[in-house]
Design a protein around this motif. Sequence first.
Motif, PDB file in Angstrom:
ATOM      1  N   ARG A   6       1.609 -60.045 118.723  1.00 43.84           N
ATOM      2  CA  ARG A   6       1.834 -58.654 119.119  1.00 43.84           C
ATOM      3  C   ARG A   6       3.302 -58.291 118.936  1.00 43.84           C
ATOM      4  O   ARG A   6       4.186 -59.118 119.121  1.00 43.84           O
ATOM      5  CB  ARG A   6       1.391 -58.431 120.566  1.00 43.84           C
ATOM      6  N   THR A   8       6.346 -54.904 119.301  1.00 42.23           N
ATOM      7  CA  THR A   8       6.747 -53.570 119.733  1.00 42.23           C
ATOM      8  C   THR A   8       7.472 -52.945 118.549  1.00 42.23           C
ATOM      9  O   THR A   8       8.482 -53.488 118.070  1.00 42.23           O
ATOM     10  CB  THR A   8       7.669 -53.635 120.964  1.00 42.23           C
ATOM     11  N   THR A  48       2.738 -50.416 120.171  1.00 39.07           N
ATOM     12  CA  THR A  48       2.209 -51.776 120.244  1.00 39.07           C
ATOM     13  C   THR A  48       1.318 -52.034 119.032  1.00 39.07           C
ATOM     14  O   THR A  48       0.336 -51.332 118.801  1.00 39.07           O
ATOM     15  CB  THR A  48       1.429 -52.005 121.543  1.00 39.07           C
ATOM     16  N   SER A  81       7.702 -61.297 116.902  1.00 36.63           N
ATOM     17  CA  SER A  81       6.578 -60.977 117.781  1.00 36.63           C
ATOM     18  C   SER A  81       6.954 -61.259 119.232  1.00 36.63           C
ATOM     19  O   SER A  81       7.935 -61.944 119.528  1.00 36.63           O
ATOM     20  CB  SER A  81       5.325 -61.755 117.373  1.00 36.63           C
ATOM     21  N   ARG A  82       6.152 -60.718 120.126  1.00 30.17           N
ATOM     22  CA  ARG A  82       6.387 -60.928 121.554  1.00 30.17           C
ATOM     23  C   ARG A  82       6.251 -62.404 121.892  1.00 30.17           C
ATOM     24  O   ARG A  82       5.429 -63.115 121.321  1.00 30.17           O
ATOM     25  CB  ARG A  82       5.386 -60.114 122.372  1.00 30.17           C
ATOM     26  N   ASP A  83       7.049 -62.848 122.853  1.00 27.25           N
ATOM     27  CA  ASP A  83       7.025 -64.247 123.284  1.00 27.25           C
ATOM     28  C   ASP A  83       5.879 -64.438 124.269  1.00 27.25           C
ATOM     29  O   ASP A  83       6.036 -64.273 125.478  1.00 27.25           O
ATOM     30  CB  ASP A  83       8.358 -64.618 123.920  1.00 27.25           C
ATOM     31  N   GLU A  84       4.706 -64.746 123.718  1.00 30.64           N
ATOM     32  CA  GLU A  84       3.505 -64.940 124.519  1.00 30.64           C
ATOM     33  C   GLU A  84       2.535 -65.799 123.711  1.00 30.64           C
ATOM     34  O   GLU A  84       2.699 -65.941 122.494  1.00 30.64           O
ATOM     35  CB  GLU A  84       2.859 -63.596 124.860  1.00 30.64           C
TER      36      GLU A  84
END
Length: 113
Positions: A6, A8, A48, A81-84
């Motif tokens: 994902r 932003t 998103t 990307s998002r850290d997840e």
Amino acid sequence: MLVVNRFTVTDADTSGFVDRARSALRALAGCPGYQRGAVHRALEDPETWCLVTEWESVGTYRRALGAFEVKVHATPLLAASRDEPSAFEALVTALPGEEPATHTSDRATGPGR
């Protein structure tokens, strides 16, 4: 195996992001074990976005990350990307008209694995 990265993305960077995502998909699609991929934008939050790819196995995905074209064209995008958590294994699947099937995990559970 499903990989969901994902991001932003501001309105100002949308065009550039789509270009980078297309380049990343092209590189990933050239790897053994790649099954399909797509770039999606959230309906509720247009900033998103996600890059979704499906792979034959955990091993083919991990080997793909080491490919030269992936390092050049996909890794820079994936790093943004998002850290997840992003990699998911399918433990229950169902095809149209079929009963859901349960699968064992590929995750190593023993020490040193």
